[in-house]
Design an enzyme around this catalytic site. Structure first.
Site, PDB file in Angstrom:
ATOM      1  N   LYS A 207      -4.678  -2.662 -16.769  1.00 48.82           N
ATOM      2  CA  LYS A 207      -5.145  -3.570 -15.726  1.00 48.82           C
ATOM      3  C   LYS A 207      -3.954  -4.373 -15.223  1.00 48.82           C
ATOM      4  O   LYS A 207      -3.299  -5.078 -15.986  1.00 48.82           O
ATOM      5  CB  LYS A 207      -6.217  -4.501 -16.288  1.00 48.82           C
ATOM      6  CG  LYS A 207      -6.685  -5.529 -15.266  1.00 48.82           C
ATOM      7  CD  LYS A 207      -7.851  -6.356 -15.774  1.00 48.82           C
ATOM      8  CE  LYS A 207      -8.243  -7.403 -14.759  1.00 48.82           C
ATOM      9  NZ  LYS A 207      -9.365  -8.223 -15.215  1.00 48.82           N
TER      10      LYS A 207
ATOM     11  N   LYS B  17      -6.921  -0.040 -13.356  1.00 49.68           N
ATOM     12  CA  LYS B  17      -7.409  -0.995 -12.364  1.00 49.68           C
ATOM     13  C   LYS B  17      -6.250  -1.766 -11.757  1.00 49.68           C
ATOM     14  O   LYS B  17      -5.413  -2.245 -12.512  1.00 49.68           O
ATOM     15  CB  LYS B  17      -8.380  -1.958 -13.065  1.00 49.68           C
ATOM     16  CG  LYS B  17      -8.918  -3.040 -12.190  1.00 49.68           C
ATOM     17  CD  LYS B  17      -9.764  -3.968 -13.006  1.00 49.68           C
ATOM     18  CE  LYS B  17     -10.146  -5.115 -12.094  1.00 49.68           C
ATOM     19  NZ  LYS B  17     -10.707  -6.217 -12.781  1.00 49.68           N
TER      20      LYS B  17
HETATM   21  C1  PBG Z   1     -12.257 -10.504 -15.087  1.00 49.30           C
HETATM   22  C2  PBG Z   1     -12.247  -9.456 -14.045  1.00 49.30           C
HETATM   23  C3  PBG Z   1     -11.618  -9.456 -12.783  1.00 49.30           C
HETATM   24  C4  PBG Z   1     -12.016  -8.286 -12.144  1.00 49.30           C
HETATM   25  C5  PBG Z   1     -12.825  -7.593 -13.033  1.00 49.30           C
HETATM   26  N1  PBG Z   1     -12.935  -8.323 -14.200  1.00 49.30           N
HETATM   27  C6  PBG Z   1     -10.795 -10.484 -12.122  1.00 49.30           C
HETATM   28  C7  PBG Z   1      -9.465 -10.822 -12.604  1.00 49.30           C
HETATM   29  O1  PBG Z   1      -8.912 -10.238 -13.531  1.00 49.30           O
HETATM   30  O2  PBG Z   1      -8.950 -11.789 -12.034  1.00 49.30           O
HETATM   31  C8  PBG Z   1     -11.639  -7.856 -10.734  1.00 49.30           C
HETATM   32  C9  PBG Z   1     -12.627  -6.970 -10.058  1.00 49.30           C
HETATM   33  C10 PBG Z   1     -12.437  -6.811  -8.604  1.00 49.30           C
HETATM   34  O3  PBG Z   1     -11.493  -7.336  -7.974  1.00 49.30           O
HETATM   35  O4  PBG Z   1     -13.276  -6.117  -8.015  1.00 49.30           O
HETATM   36  N2  PBG Z   1     -11.082 -10.690 -15.779  1.00 49.30           N
END
Ligand code: PBG
Length: 324
Positions: free
Chosen positions: A195, A248
């Site tokens: 991520k 992601k």
């Molecule tokens: C929580 C999380 C996030 C997303 C999914 N889980 C936000 C982040 O890490 O700031 C992003 C999902 C999206 O942008 O569609 N940590």
């Protein structure tokens, strides 16, 4: 391999032939639909930066879950918007939390729908970070206990799969241990393994009201310049017990999806995130692109790169398009 013996255009002659030799086909089973749960009743509140997405109260989430299931989409991913935020993210692991209520309600009314829960603290923390904060630092090890408690409370409420998205080191192992110690050894973990600290999450932060109140997430989420590090992150998560690994965002990270698919033998998920969704919606609204065609091209490219599962806010629209 030269012209005129070889003429690739022969296989592009008409729609029927093109379909026969098509290498990548999207199906409803590819998709996981993310949804936002909020407190209250009869609430269906528009998310400005994500047209077509809503914060829904538990009763409304159940209605939408029924629609999603009827369309043949096998799974939803749930995010919670708590009533109160504090320094320990208490509602994340409260049995009376909004997520826990939503899980129970969905499993009660649509038991066949696979309920996946995002395990993270940022939505529940007063400072909006994904871990415990001390002197401006995001602490790793003390956070693990809270993440494990959250995952456990989701499993108790009936979640089918838990999906940690915080990027703390060692969270998969900590969650696996906690689940196993409480008789949930059969609950899979879908880990947000690679991520990246991405600017594509900003619409989501409006949706989940989870923007960090100071600094950013670059001390825990990955640097978008790094490719080999993704292999290391995924290897660590698999070692700790991840059943499904995720990349992601998706669109700018197709190389990562492809690397992970080639290197490991577990299912690979990819998250087509909020910013990727909102860009398409905005450009389509301006009349600059054909929304449905661009949507299908993006989703197909994510699958072509190697994703077995695609988390996308487009899931419902895409399946409607497939059914046309
Ligand atoms: C929580 C999380 C996030 C997303 C999914 N889980 C936000 C982040 O890490 O700031 C992003 C999902 C999206 O942008 O569609 N940590």
């Amino acid at each position: 391999m030269s012209f005129p013996i070889h003429r690739p255009r022969r296989l592009r002659k008409n729609g029927a032939i093109r379909k026969m030799v098509r290498e990548t086909q999207l199906t409803p089973e590819d998709f996981i639909y993310p949804m936002f749960v909020t407190h209250g009743r009869g609430v269906k509140k528009k998310i400005q930066s994500m047209p077509g997405c809503f914060q829904r109260s538990v009763d409304e989430i159940v209605k939408e879950a029924q629609n999603v299931y009827k369309l043949g989409i096998p799974a939803v991913l749930l995010f919670g918007i708590p009533e109160h935020r504090d320094e320990k993210g208490s509602e994340a692991y409260s049995d009376k939390g909004v997520i826990q209520k939503a899980i129970k309600a969905i499993k009660d009314k649509v038991p066949e729908l696979v309920v996946i829960t995002d395990v993270c603290l940022c939505e529940y923390m007063s400072h909006g970070h994904c871990g415990i904060v001390k002197n401006g630092k995001i602490l790793n090890d003390p956070t693990l206990e809270l993440l494990a408690k959250s995952a456990l409370s989701h499993a108790r409420a009936g979640a089918d799969i838990v999906a940690p998205s915080d990027m703390m080191d060692g969270r998969v192992g900590a969650i696996r241990d906690a689940l196993d110690a409480h008789g949930f050894e059969d609950i899979p973990i879908m880990s947000y393994s690679a991520k990246y600290a991405s600017a594509f999450y900003s619409p989501f932060r409006e949706a989940a009201e989870s923007a960090p109140q100071f600094g950013d997430r670059r001390s825990y989420q990955m640097d978008s310049s790094n490719r080999r590090e993704a292999i290391k992150e995924v290897a660590l998560d698999i070692e700790e017990g991840a059943d499904i690994v995720m990349v992601k965002p998706a669109m700018c990270y197709l190389d990562i999806i492809s690397d992970i698919k080639d290197t490991f033998d577990v299912p690979v998920a990819a998250y087509n995130v909020s910013g990727e969704y909102s860009m398409v919606k905005a450009a389509a609204k301006l009349g600059w692109i054909d929304e449905k065609k661009v949507m299908m091209e993006i989703l197909t490219s994510i699958k072509r790169a190697g994703a077995d599962l695609i988390l996308t806010y487009f899931a419902v629209d895409a399946v409607k398009e497939l059914n046309k």
